[in-house]
Structure formats: structure tokens, C-alpha cells
Design a protein around this motif. Structure first.
Motif, short mmCIF file in Angstrom:
data_model
loop_
_atom_site.label_atom_id
_atom_site.label_comp_id
_atom_site.label_asym_id
_atom_site.label_seq_id
_atom_site.Cartn_x
_atom_site.Cartn_y
_atom_site.Cartn_z
N CYS A 1 0.83 -1.21 0.00
CA CYS A 1 0.00 0.00 0.00
C CYS A 1 0.87 1.26 0.00
O CYS A 1 1.47 1.62 1.01
CB CYS A 1 -0.94 0.01 1.20
N CYS B 1 -7.34 5.44 2.37
CA CYS B 1 -7.36 4.53 1.22
C CYS B 1 -7.75 5.28 -0.06
O CYS B 1 -8.73 6.02 -0.08
CB CYS B 1 -8.34 3.39 1.48
N CYS C 1 -6.95 2.02 -4.94
CA CYS C 1 -6.22 1.46 -6.09
C CYS C 1 -6.48 -0.03 -6.26
O CYS C 1 -6.43 -0.56 -7.36
CB CYS C 1 -4.73 1.73 -5.95
N GLY C 2 -6.70 -0.74 -5.15
CA GLY C 2 -6.99 -2.17 -5.22
C GLY C 2 -5.76 -3.06 -5.27
O GLY C 2 -5.89 -4.28 -5.40
N CYS D 1 -3.78 -3.89 -2.90
CA CYS D 1 -3.77 -4.81 -1.76
C CYS D 1 -4.68 -6.01 -2.03
O CYS D 1 -4.40 -7.12 -1.58
CB CYS D 1 -4.21 -4.09 -0.49
S1 SF4 Z 1 -6.85 -0.02 -2.06
FE1 SF4 Z 1 -5.44 -1.07 -0.65
S2 SF4 Z 1 -3.36 -0.63 -1.47
FE2 SF4 Z 1 -4.78 0.84 -2.43
S3 SF4 Z 1 -4.72 2.67 -1.12
FE3 SF4 Z 1 -6.44 1.41 -0.37
S4 SF4 Z 1 -5.59 0.14 1.25
FE4 SF4 Z 1 -3.84 0.96 0.07
#
Ligand code: SF4
Ligand code: SF4
Length: 375
Positions: A159, A184, A187-188, A190
Motif C-alpha cells: 500500500c 485509502c 487502487c486495489g 492490496c
Molecule cells: S486499495 Fe489497498 S493498497 Fe490501495 S490505497 Fe487502499 S488500502 Fe492501500
């Protein structure tokens, strides 16, 4: 109540006649036959204030639970439509849009039949995705399934926004991932990185996207059948720009919008190919230009590996491609997609699929139609 237990309303807009290369009446008839679609309405300017009132009334009259709009790009009016459905008493995120204008009517002006088939498929995909949507508080953010999370911390390491902390469980021994919804960025990365399948998105969930992929491969069943995963900020935006510039493209591809190319899970690629897609492409922003900074770099690493693995699954490596295109590169978008379609046509149908006829009338006349339009 529809067969799957939800009441879906479909709203089609012809944008004051600017979508008229698509036969919207045919698209409307197609939508009426799809499971769970309770009501279909057509508008001239769905985004106008008076039409917004009418749309809200229809939502209440038919007690709709999901809204699917076939109109302009979701990059333009999604928030406007979310406001309307929220003021009609629905959760604001229970709406999905199919891009029938920029990425269909405007880039396939010279092929009305191809544009109409694509519009029908994109509506089928949007409706399939809408069935899997669940009411959301925060929209497009990551969420953790505490039962599946083993606290490994992989999500925290990927992240870039530093939105994840690994915390002690309150009710048991062990660790748990915790996402800060205020930080958050959605972006996905994670989600596609979690080895336990514990992370998902509230919107753009795995269930939603897989339903869309399944629908993309069950739609008009001619050859070639090509699925493109396009990043909202880069590849998808370039597709919109191609429409604004009226660049004409081969219509034989269907687009699944994702928030970042790094959100694309290898499972989605395999699912599309296993379902019989003849080709699958990911389009993300150029490494270094990615909206989420390193998303494209992660995609490059992961998909290079996937490309090598595909052969072991029995797929021709040429059926999968990754392209890097920034939001303002409309011409590159058109060239890359058209070239990929040509390459897939040379490979022939995906052997996983039943033998199919090449979509009639398109290939032979495509160049002539394009030439006529440019005259
Ligand atoms: S989707 Fe996941 S990786 Fe992306 S910003 Fe949010 S927590 Fe972080
Ligand atoms: S990567 Fe998955 S299993 Fe590991 S801590 Fe994050 S959510 Fe939990």
C-alpha cells in the motif's frame, strides 16, 4: 422481483442524437430480456435537471434496487447519477454505467451493427456487475474479511498510501489488517496481492468484476471475442479521448473498467480465457506515469510472470497482452487495440471455446467503411 432477487432499472440516453450510430431501440429490447431487469426507459438528455426528476420518480415507482445507465462515460456523470439515486432513497453506489457514447458510438460511427452489438454486450456486462453490487458506505475502498485475514502484512507492504495497519485482534489471538477509509485511495493493489483472499473492495469487488468478465464472454458470440481491462485513470481515459476525437476503431472488443491496472487479478485473465475469450489485454498508464505511482510497475512484474504461466495452462501466449497508454494518448490506444485484434484474428479462435463464425460483414468491409468515413 427478478430471478436473482433484485430489481434492476435500465436507463438509456441517446445524448440528443449523438449516439445514433447505435440502434438504441434494439439495445433496449435486448435489456428487457435480461434477468432481473424490471424496467427500461429511454431519454434524450438523461443528465438534464428535468430528466433527473423523472428518473428519480421512476426509481420510486418501480421500487428499483439497482440502476444501470447506458450513456456517456462513467468518468463524466457517475457522481451526478449517484446524487440522483441517493435522493431517491437508494444507496448512492448502487448504480453502474455502460459507456455507449465515447467508447462505443463515437469510435464505431462507421459500423452501426458492430457498435450496436458492442452496446448490447456492454449493457449485459454492466447489468451482471450491478447484480453483485452491495450497498457501500465509503465507495471504492478496500475492506478486510477478518475471518480470512491471517495478519501476514503483505497488504501493508504494497500500500503506497500507507492506509493499512496490522493490529492485534480484539476478540482473539493474532493479527489483523485494518484499512483507514479516510486514507485509502481505492487502487486495489492490496486486493490483488493478498495471498489469503481476505481483502476486497466495497465497490469494484472481485464478485462484481468476475460477473462482468463472465458476461463479457457470454455476449455476442462471434469471433474474435476480446476482453480489455482498462485502468480508469489512464487506459480507459485514453479510450474516452479516442471517442472525443472520433478516432474510428474495430468494434470487436469489450471493456472492463478497473481503478488501476495493478487491481487486475491474474484470476480474471484466466477466467476470461477459460470462458473462451480469444484475447485479453490490460491497458494501464505508462510506468512512472501511473495515477497511483507504482501500480503499473507492479502490473508489469506480475503480468510478465502470468504471461509465462499461460503456456502451462495451455493458452497461446499471443492471446494475452499488456499495453501502457496514458490518458492523452488516444491515437496510441486505437492503434494498440486494433493491432491486438488483428493479431488475435491471425491466431484463430481460442481452442477452449466452441468453433464460431467470424462476425459477419465486419472484417471484409471494415477498411471500406473506414475509408468512406474519412472521405
Ligand atoms: S486499495 Fe489497498 S493498497 Fe490501495 S490505497 Fe487502499 S488500502 Fe492501500
Ligand atoms: S495480505 Fe491479506 S491476509 Fe495478509 S494481512 Fe493483508 S488482508 Fe490479511
Amino acid at each position: 422481483m427478478g430471478e436473482n432477487g433484485c430489481r434492476i432499472g435500465v436507463f438509456l440516453c441517446n445524448c440528443g442524437g449523438t449516439i445514433d450510430s447505435i440502434d438504441l431501440l434494439e439495445v433496449a429490447d435486448h435489456c428487457r430480456k435480461i434477468d432481473d431487469v424490471i424496467h427500461v426507459e429511454m431519454y434524450d438528455f438523461l443528465c438534464s435537471p428535468s430528466m433527473s426528476e423523472s428518473m428519480g420518480q421512476t426509481i420510486r415507482d418501480y421500487d428499483l434496487e439497482r440502476i444501470v445507465i447506458g450513456a456517456c462515460s462513467p468518468r463524466i456523470y457517475m457522481d451526478h447519477f449517484r446524487d440522483i439515486i441517493e435522493s431517491s432513497g437508494m444507496n448512492r453506489y448502487m448504480v453502474e454505467m455502460a459507456n455507449l457514447r465515447e467508447q462505443c458510438a463515437w469510435i464505431h460511427t462507421c459500423d452501426g451493427k458492430g457498435a450496436t452489438e458492442k452496446a448490447k454486450d456492454q449493457m449485459l456486462m454492466a447489468i451482471a456487475r450491478s447484480r453483485r453490487m452491495t450497498p457501500s458506505i465509503h465507495g471504492t475502498i478496500a475492506s478486510v474479511d477478518a475471518e480470512l485475514c491471517d495478519g501476514c502484512g503483505v497488504c501493508k507492504t504494497v500500500c503506497e498510501a500507507d492506509a493499512i495497519s496490522i493490529v492485534s485482534r480484539k476478540d482473539a489471538e493474532g493479527l489483523l489488517s485494518n484499512v483507514d477509509p479516510k486514507i485509502c485511495e481505492g487502487c486495489g493493489v492490496c486486493v490483488s496481492s493478498c495471498p489469503s483472499g481476505a481483502m476486497d473492495m466495497e465497490l469494484f469487488s472481485n464478485d462484481e468484476i468476475l460477473a462482468e468478465v463472465d458476461a463479457a464472454t457470454e455476449g455476442s458470440n462471434g469471433f474474435p471475442h476480446i476482453v480489455i481491462f482498462a485502468c480508469h485513470w489512464c487506459g480507459y481515459a485514453a479510450g474516452d479521448m479516442a471517442g472525443i476525437k472520433r478516432i474510428q476503431m474495430d468494434p470487436r472488443f469489450r471493456v472492463v473498467r478497473t481503478l488501476c491496472s495493478a487491481r487486475v487479478d491474474p484470476e480474471w485473465i484466466l477466467r476470461a480465457l477459460s470462458n473462451g475469450a480469444d484475447g485479453v489485454m490490460i491497458i494501464g498508464g505508462k510506468p512512472g506515469h501511473c495515477h497511483f505511482e507504482v501500480g503499473s510497475l507492479r502490473t508489469r512484474k506480475r503480468m510478465t510472470l502470468l504471461g509465462k504461466l499461460l503456456a502451462q495452462f495451455g493458452f497461446d501466449r499471443g492471446r494475452f497482452s499488456v499495453a501502457w497508454i496514458d490518458a492523452d494518448q488516444a491515437e496510441e490506444y486505437a492503434n494498440v487495440v486494433d493491432s491486438f485484434i488483428e493479431e488475435v484474428v491471425k491466431l484463430g479462435p481460442n481452442p477452449m471455446n466452441e468453433p464460431r463464425e467470424e462476425v459477419s460483414g465486419l472484417t471484409g468491409t471494415w477498411a471500406e467503411k473506414l475509408a468512406r468515413l474519412k472521405e
